[in-house]
Design an enzyme around this catalytic site. Structure first.
Site, short mmCIF file in Angstrom:
data_model
loop_
_atom_site.label_atom_id
_atom_site.label_comp_id
_atom_site.label_asym_id
_atom_site.label_seq_id
_atom_site.Cartn_x
_atom_site.Cartn_y
_atom_site.Cartn_z
N ASN A 1 0.86 -1.19 0.00
CA ASN A 1 0.00 0.00 0.00
C ASN A 1 0.89 1.24 0.00
OD1 ASN A 1 -1.95 1.96 0.37
ND2 ASN A 1 -2.42 1.39 2.47
N HIS B 1 -9.23 0.42 5.21
CA HIS B 1 -7.97 0.70 5.90
C HIS B 1 -8.23 1.64 7.07
CE1 HIS B 1 -3.91 2.18 6.67
NE2 HIS B 1 -3.48 1.09 6.06
N GLU C 1 -4.75 -5.31 10.70
CA GLU C 1 -3.77 -4.25 10.92
C GLU C 1 -4.05 -3.56 12.25
OE1 GLU C 1 -2.01 -2.64 6.99
OE2 GLU C 1 -4.01 -1.82 7.19
N SER D 1 3.74 -1.96 10.28
CA SER D 1 5.19 -1.82 10.38
C SER D 1 5.93 -3.10 10.01
CB SER D 1 5.60 -1.33 11.78
OG SER D 1 5.08 -0.04 12.04
N GLU E 1 -6.85 4.18 8.12
CA GLU E 1 -6.80 5.61 7.80
C GLU E 1 -8.10 6.08 7.16
OE1 GLU E 1 -2.04 5.02 7.35
OE2 GLU E 1 -3.23 5.31 5.53
N GLY F 1 2.72 2.35 10.89
CA GLY F 1 3.59 3.51 10.72
C GLY F 1 4.25 3.98 11.99
N LYS G 1 -0.02 4.24 -0.20
CA LYS G 1 -0.72 5.36 0.45
C LYS G 1 -0.58 6.61 -0.44
CE LYS G 1 -0.16 3.16 4.91
NZ LYS G 1 -0.02 3.31 6.37
#
Length: 249
Positions: free
Chosen positions: A10, A96, A166, A212, A98, A172, A12
């Site tokens: 991904n 996701h 996730e 990560s 986010e 991140g 992003k």
């Protein structure tokens, strides 16, 4: 039934035309494990150029990072599943963290998007995962059950769905769930799928770990029986992505 290992990248909201081309060139020239399914998700602006750049016969597919529920209409800024299918983009990431936290995608919206994508003939990487507060409150299983259950209300055929667990606290941040923590949640999700959908779906559905993931931790994570691959963020922009793809070699 053996589940084929799967590694998604991904990107992003990262990458210029030049840097994205460099990533694809690296994949085109690398020796990738033929027993691993590889899907990369560049920003929407680069989807068509990446599709065109992947060399014929390369073991790399392309995904969008998001999709809308409607096939067409007055939805400024959105991309429909029908448009992705028409453009030759076979995969889409949905839900996701986010998208959930920054853009308000609820469990119900994620389920609606998943159904719309599947109905249009796309394959879906459906993301689930808990926040740090939820993990510290021992609500991890409750959260992932709720997220999977929302999709299961609308989706009966899971043959084109890959689930990506996730943990939000690991995305991140450099923090990574231990291989034991990842296995514990993946095993639970598989058991929940068995009860909420069917044992056959639970056995055949691939469950990825994301959060990560790097070349230094992917090999150990890949040894876990219920970890069927990875959804990789920042590391997918780096040459080490090839090493993650080849984690099982």
């Amino acid at each position: 039934m053996a589940r084929k290992f799967f590694v998604g990248g991904n990107f992003k909201m990262n990458g210029t035309c030049a840097s994205t081309k460099s990533i694809v060139d690296n994949l085109n020239n690398a020796t990738l494990d033929p027993n691993t399914e590889v899907v990369i998700a560049p920003p929407a602006l680069h989807l068509l150029s990446v599709l065109a750049q992947i060399k014929s016969g390369a073991n790399v597919q392309v995904a969008a990072q998001n999709v809308f529920t409607a096939a067409s209409g007055a939805y400024t800024g959105e991309i429909s599943p029908v448009q992705l299918k028409d453009a030759g983009v076979p995969w889409v990431i949905i839900g996701h963290s986010e998208r959930r936290t920054l853009f308000g995608d609820t469990d119900e919206v994620v389920a609606q998007k998943t159904k719309a994508a599947l109905d249009a003939g796309l394959s879906v990487i459906a993301c689930i995962g808990e926040t740090l507060a939820e993990r510290e409150s021992d609500k991890t299983f409750e959260v992932v059950d709720r997220q999977v259950a929302a999709i299961a209300k609308l989706v009966t055929d899971w043959s084109n769905v890959v689930v990506a667990y996730e943990p939000v606290w690991a995305i991140g941040t450099g923090k990574v769930a231990t291989s034991a923590q990842a296995q514990e949640v993946h095993k639970h999700v598989r058991e929940f799928l068995a009860s909420a959908v069917s044992p056959q779906v639970a056995e055949s559905t691939r469950i990825l770990y994301g959060g990560s993931v790097t070349a230094s931790n992917s090999k150990e994570l890949a040894t876990q029986p219920d970890v069927d691959g990875f959804l990789v963020g920042g590391a997918s922009l780096k040459p080490e992505f090839v090493d993650i793809i080849n984690s099982r070699q």
